[in-house]
Design an enzyme around this catalytic site. Structure first.
Site, mmCIF file in Angstrom:
data_model
loop_
_atom_site.group_PDB
_atom_site.id
_atom_site.type_symbol
_atom_site.label_atom_id
_atom_site.label_comp_id
_atom_site.label_asym_id
_atom_site.label_seq_id
_atom_site.Cartn_x
_atom_site.Cartn_y
_atom_site.Cartn_z
ATOM 1 N N TYR B 62 -14.580 19.662 -22.206
ATOM 2 C CA TYR B 62 -14.453 18.857 -23.433
ATOM 3 C C TYR B 62 -14.281 19.754 -24.650
ATOM 4 O O TYR B 62 -14.911 20.806 -24.767
ATOM 5 C CB TYR B 62 -15.661 17.926 -23.607
ATOM 6 N N SER B 219 -13.951 5.224 -21.275
ATOM 7 C CA SER B 219 -13.065 4.349 -22.077
ATOM 8 C C SER B 219 -13.476 2.886 -21.957
ATOM 9 O O SER B 219 -12.640 2.013 -21.722
ATOM 10 C CB SER B 219 -11.600 4.513 -21.670
ATOM 11 N N GLY B 223 -10.168 2.835 -24.906
ATOM 12 C CA GLY B 223 -9.629 3.988 -25.634
ATOM 13 C C GLY B 223 -8.910 3.595 -26.910
ATOM 14 O O GLY B 223 -7.923 4.207 -27.296
#
Lengths: 308, 308, 308
Positions: B62, B219, B223
């Protein structure tokens, strides 16, 4: 070719009830005044029995929730019938419409409370003390498997249904629910016909064999598509018609059923005609065994290509 | 309707760690200068804790491999936090970019050596001695199940992670890896939202129930697609907005999460907002239980058709 | 990079026969006068043996039912060969054409009688007393699993084949048939190549790992598509060509096979060339182990996108 090799009755599971190989679906009897008449319903059932069809398929919702009650009225006038037939019903779909003004949207309901109330209502409407098979009508994304398993087991223990099963389930939905049950699911009622052969390839029929259950086949004649020369497949109708002549059968519909009966998973086609003559004609499907090459010729014409 | 029926915490597996029902995803904290500030990260975590969110989702990659280290810096300033949170991280994806100049192409690496080094690197970056759950980030066609099983078991035995699981796995990938393991995989983190409902039908959630694990949902708000009136589904936003009003909830996002929480497989949605006010609003999703018909109305509007 | 890490032989199942990692497919030998010559067939087999390829793949139907007999004629002239090779054959497809005038339509035949007669006919044609592996060539919707299980077990017990397996089966077809067998199916021969990667994702290779069997890969070079710059993927050919140079390999075909050999499910590619030079070149695929990033670069170029 007229010596029958298709058993006219079979157990739907090693420990389950025995059904007739062809099933009559009552879903159309509320469609119009004529088919709704008690005498007319009785006549169709008698025709079925004469043809060896003893298993009758219902659902709480058929005819806008009216079919079971019509059938029950008929049964009340014919106390001789209950012991000669097997009754299947379903629950879990909630329709909108005048019969259920509290429903704002078509939905599913797989709560224990709804399943119990739905079956008890079906028994009241059918005027019987039990059915032979109760099916969950559709896979429901909100179904809680543990909760459903408990109520299904209880309904069997109470004698309100002899067996339980599902309808329109994929193999993974089936194994998910079965994993919480201590009794076997004994049926999966699915769409299956010469014009809808997906279950032959997608694992649905494989799973039936694996679990030792029989599939029940709804729309076994393709819901009319089969005989619609405009929207359907005219070559297929022609082929089934000429095969009917060859086998000495009444017509292409009978051959379309015989084609299904040849599958090793032993599906039980559900025929929905309310015309006694038609029922008698279709029931003759069990009299023949499809020749291997004829079977593949039908598959080739139905799919538009030879097998790979 | 304000009495909560959604447990705010649950065990992800019978023998596994207890997580909060909502999970905070740290993946965005390296996105810009403001969200990268240590004080800002701490503020978001405190907001999460106040809202009952104690489980925090990471991955080695990430923020271009920078998020874990930022979070670890924050943890070093707040020694009170480690025992109040559960940490999830992932490994197995290899990104290209300045942090990994030796990578010529985006790829996966499921070798025992990489998995071990990746987790040990995550622990160093996070400045903790263990995480609570380590996930394999993506199904990898080159994964050798026996090799991976051995290293995952070793990492649990060494106390470097309390549990192991996978992410974005199909049921057959899951069962393939599980077949080589003597400990259970305890999670499958998948894409799941009212705008991505495939897992309800393709067996992914069925398999979670079968294996007795909970899915984690990435999500869960689609998203952003969910709220994009141009590219999204304006009717769906309108419906969720009016339901939010009806249930006394802050807005459509909270309702979209509540819709997921109603699923019997008990998914844990991962929310990625770094805005404390937004986190607090979304966390209220556990306060309500979606009415059955409302739930199906949302499904109908999201899919564009009634249930079959 | 020239030290081999790919075993040149492996057991196809814990209790099964040992095969060479690359398999030669005899399906093309009846294609023209040159390849049909007995001396020419013997030359190709000798080339295979020199290159470590000892397993030879047949089917009753190859070359319009003529390949097995040609190969058998060759074997009769070379009694030294039988003990140095493993023979695979298949049954179950029924072709139309001059060799089978009684066939009106291409179909399958999975009756016990046909399976037995087909294998016995293959043994007569091949002039051998057993094969090493018998495969059911295609999943057959009319296959009766109990009947097939019984005949397969009998044929193994009689020593007519050392092992049995299937071809082109989905995982649910495989488990359906396996559920009726008391001996393990030991192979699934499927289409698999860098241009046909579906089995990496759809559960087919996962199931092979689960069952402890190896897949055999037909069309491992994409049936020529791979090298067709018009209809194929020129970037992929370019990449494989430059990798061949880098690894010191003869050409892109060898690299395409090496790419398959890297899969953890250990597929056995079947090469169908009758050109000794080409066979020798392709057989060198076992000499290298694909670098991880190179492997994913090939996948990216083949699929047109990076991994997710």
């Amino acid at each position: 070719m007229s010596s029958s090799t298709i058993a006219s009755r079979l157990k739907i599971h090693r420990d389950g009830p025995e059904f007739s190989r062809l099933v009559w679906g009552a879903f159309r009897i509320a469609n119009n005044r004529e088919t709704s008449e008690i005498a007319s319903i009785a006549r169709t059932v008698d025709t079925c029995l004469d043809a060896g069809i003893t298993t009758i398929d219902h659902a709480d919702i058929y005819g806008g929730y009216r079919v079971e009650a019509l059938f029950g009225e008929m049964l009340a006038t014919r106390p001789d019938l209950r012991n000669r037939i097997e009754l299947v019903t379903k629950c879990g779909i909630a329709l909108t419409g005048p019969a259920r003004p509290e429903h704002r949207v078509k939905h599913y309901n797989s709560t224990a409370d709804h399943i119990r109330r739905s079956l008890e209502n079906s028994l009241r409407n059918l005027k019987v003390d039990h059915v032979d098979l109760l099916l969950l009508h559709r896979p429901d994304p909100l179904l809680d498997a543990a909760e459903v398993a408990e109520v299904l087991e209880a309904l069997v223990a109470e004698g309100k249904t002899r067996a339980v099963g599902v309808s329109n389930y994929t193999p993974s939905q089936f194994s998910m629910l079965q994993s919480k049950l201590t009794i076997p699911l004994m049926a999966n009622q699915i769409e299956l016909s010469v014009t809808h052969t997906a279950p032959l390839y997608d694992g649905t029929l494989d799973a039936c064999v694996n679990y030792g259950i029989v599939p029940m086949a709804w729309s076994p004649l393709g819901g009319g598509r089969l005989f619609d020369r405009e929207k359907g497949n005219p070559q297929l109708v022609d082929l089934l018609t000429s095969l009917a002549e060859h086998y000495g059968m009444p017509g292409p519909g009978t051959m379309a059923l015989a084609w299904l009966l040849r599958l090793p998973s032993k599906p039980l086609p559900i025929i929905g005609s309310t015309d006694p003559e038609r029922v008698t004609a279709l029931a003759r499907a069990t009299e023949i065994e499809f020749d291997l090459q004829d079977w593949f010729q039908v598959l080739e014409v139905a799919s538009g290509r030879p097998v790979p």
